[in-house]
Write a protein that holds these residues in place. Sequence first.
Motif, PDB file in Angstrom:
ATOM      1  N   UNK A 122      31.319  76.243  76.711  1.00 56.09           N
ATOM      2  CA  UNK A 122      32.653  75.644  76.838  1.00 56.09           C
ATOM      3  C   UNK A 122      33.706  76.738  76.933  1.00 56.09           C
ATOM      4  N   UNK A 123      34.588  76.626  77.893  1.00 58.65           N
ATOM      5  CA  UNK A 123      35.665  77.601  78.038  1.00 58.65           C
ATOM      6  C   UNK A 123      36.953  77.013  77.493  1.00 58.65           C
ATOM      7  N   UNK A 124      37.803  77.869  76.959  1.00 60.27           N
ATOM      8  CA  UNK A 124      39.134  77.388  76.585  1.00 60.27           C
ATOM      9  C   UNK A 124      40.090  77.762  77.716  1.00 60.27           C
ATOM     10  N   UNK A 125      41.165  77.021  77.761  1.00 61.10           N
ATOM     11  CA  UNK A 125      42.154  77.206  78.814  1.00 61.10           C
ATOM     12  C   UNK A 125      42.658  78.645  78.881  1.00 61.10           C
ATOM     13  N   UNK A 126      42.818  79.248  77.696  1.00 62.00           N
ATOM     14  CA  UNK A 126      43.325  80.613  77.623  1.00 62.00           C
ATOM     15  C   UNK A 126      42.401  81.600  78.354  1.00 62.00           C
ATOM     16  N   UNK A 127      41.098  81.387  78.225  1.00 58.95           N
ATOM     17  CA  UNK A 127      40.138  82.261  78.915  1.00 58.95           C
ATOM     18  C   UNK A 127      40.221  82.068  80.422  1.00 58.95           C
ATOM     19  N   UNK A 128      40.195  80.792  80.820  1.00 65.44           N
ATOM     20  CA  UNK A 128      40.153  80.486  82.255  1.00 65.44           C
ATOM     21  C   UNK A 128      41.416  80.962  82.972  1.00 65.44           C
ATOM     22  N   UNK A 153      29.276  77.010  83.018  1.00 65.48           N
ATOM     23  CA  UNK A 153      30.565  77.034  82.327  1.00 65.48           C
ATOM     24  C   UNK A 153      31.188  75.649  82.396  1.00 65.48           C
ATOM     25  N   UNK A 154      31.659  75.148  81.248  1.00 63.55           N
ATOM     26  CA  UNK A 154      32.293  73.833  81.190  1.00 63.55           C
ATOM     27  C   UNK A 154      33.804  73.987  81.079  1.00 63.55           C
ATOM     28  N   UNK A 155      34.504  73.333  82.001  1.00 61.41           N
ATOM     29  CA  UNK A 155      35.962  73.341  81.980  1.00 61.41           C
ATOM     30  C   UNK A 155      36.450  71.908  81.860  1.00 61.41           C
ATOM     31  N   UNK A 156      37.665  71.731  81.368  1.00 62.13           N
ATOM     32  CA  UNK A 156      38.200  70.371  81.319  1.00 62.13           C
ATOM     33  C   UNK A 156      39.072  70.115  82.548  1.00 62.13           C
ATOM     34  N   UNK A 157      39.278  68.836  82.810  1.00 58.54           N
ATOM     35  CA  UNK A 157      40.121  68.439  83.944  1.00 58.54           C
ATOM     36  C   UNK A 157      41.498  69.094  83.856  1.00 58.54           C
ATOM     37  N   UNK A 158      42.039  69.082  82.631  1.00 53.45           N
ATOM     38  CA  UNK A 158      43.366  69.639  82.403  1.00 53.45           C
ATOM     39  C   UNK A 158      43.450  71.098  82.852  1.00 53.45           C
TER      40      UNK A 158
END
Length: 281
Positions: A122-128, A153-158
């Motif tokens: 799972x990635x956090x927005x800050x990393x991406x 790698x898992x990203x969220x829609x947001x």
Amino acid sequence: RAKARGRATYQFFEPALAETAYADLVLEAELAQGLTRNEFELFFQPQVEAATGQLSGAEALLRWRHPQRGLLSPDSFIFVAERHRLMLALGEWVLREAATTARRWREQGLTRGLGAMRIAVNLSRMQFNLDGFGDIVRRVLAEAGAPGQWLELELTERMLIEDVEHAPTTLAALRAQGLTVSVDDFGTGYTSLAHLTELPLDKLKIDQSFVARLPDDVGAQAITRAIVQMAVGLGLTVTAEGVRTAAQWQLLASWGCQQFQGELVGAPMSAADFEAWVKAR
Ligand code: C2E
Ligand code: MG
Ligand code: MG
Ligand code: MG
């Protein structure tokens, strides 16, 4: 602002705010310390193929063995890490640990016969959002001696819609290294599938809140079936999360869902428990 609302308000709210800020500061310091003291750990939850029942991957889920409070789930500390940029260091630790684990499992022969088995991170927005995130991934993989094919790698829609400018480039850079990119918790945000077709993605994970309402809830049925069928039609792999009953599995499989994750298959486990679980199958 509290002051402007008058004296009573000021006196009532100020201590509570101060306490929250103080608790966050303590947690922040403990998080940083936890990283240097090796208190973090990855748990693994199995994912299987609908068609064969074969293990297709494992999602890495972060846990913190807090010296006083015991085993903590990410929901109780990730938000503080995010606020204080500690998430970058923590996220890189997760990535490195996942890559190292993927390598160890190959060396142990644990994934023999499961060539395509991946660990999903799972990635956090800050990393991406970081400039050159693709380069960080490349370096971590190289240091761990792991090819991109071993990770997802898992990203969220947001994360995808907030960063429309950079997302396509970053995603392309990651996929060029062989990594699989998936959209986590799909259906909870406001992204349309049409929007996602413009991005280079591999997989969609149906959020467990939809799965939980199956098989009986007619509304959840309609939405979930539509998402699965459209995603499959667009060439995306579809994984259902939080699958707990055989009835949920059967319904989702009948719509074309290819992979399952949830308590029906297996709960998140420590690395040692996961290894024993795989060997026992
Ligand atoms: P997520 O990525 O959607 O992960 C799935 C969550 O659902 C996990 O919770 C998992 O334990 C839980 N789960 C899976 N199957 C079932 C089921 O059948 N029933 C029930 N009740 N729960 C199920 P967990 O481990 O507490 O993680 C919560 C969230 O924290 C994750 O949601 C993810 O967004 C985040 N997270 C976890 N690890 C990391 C990490 O390393 N980095 C970042 N940035 N976020 C992480
Ligand atoms: Mg996830
Ligand atoms: Mg999820
Ligand atoms: Mg979630």
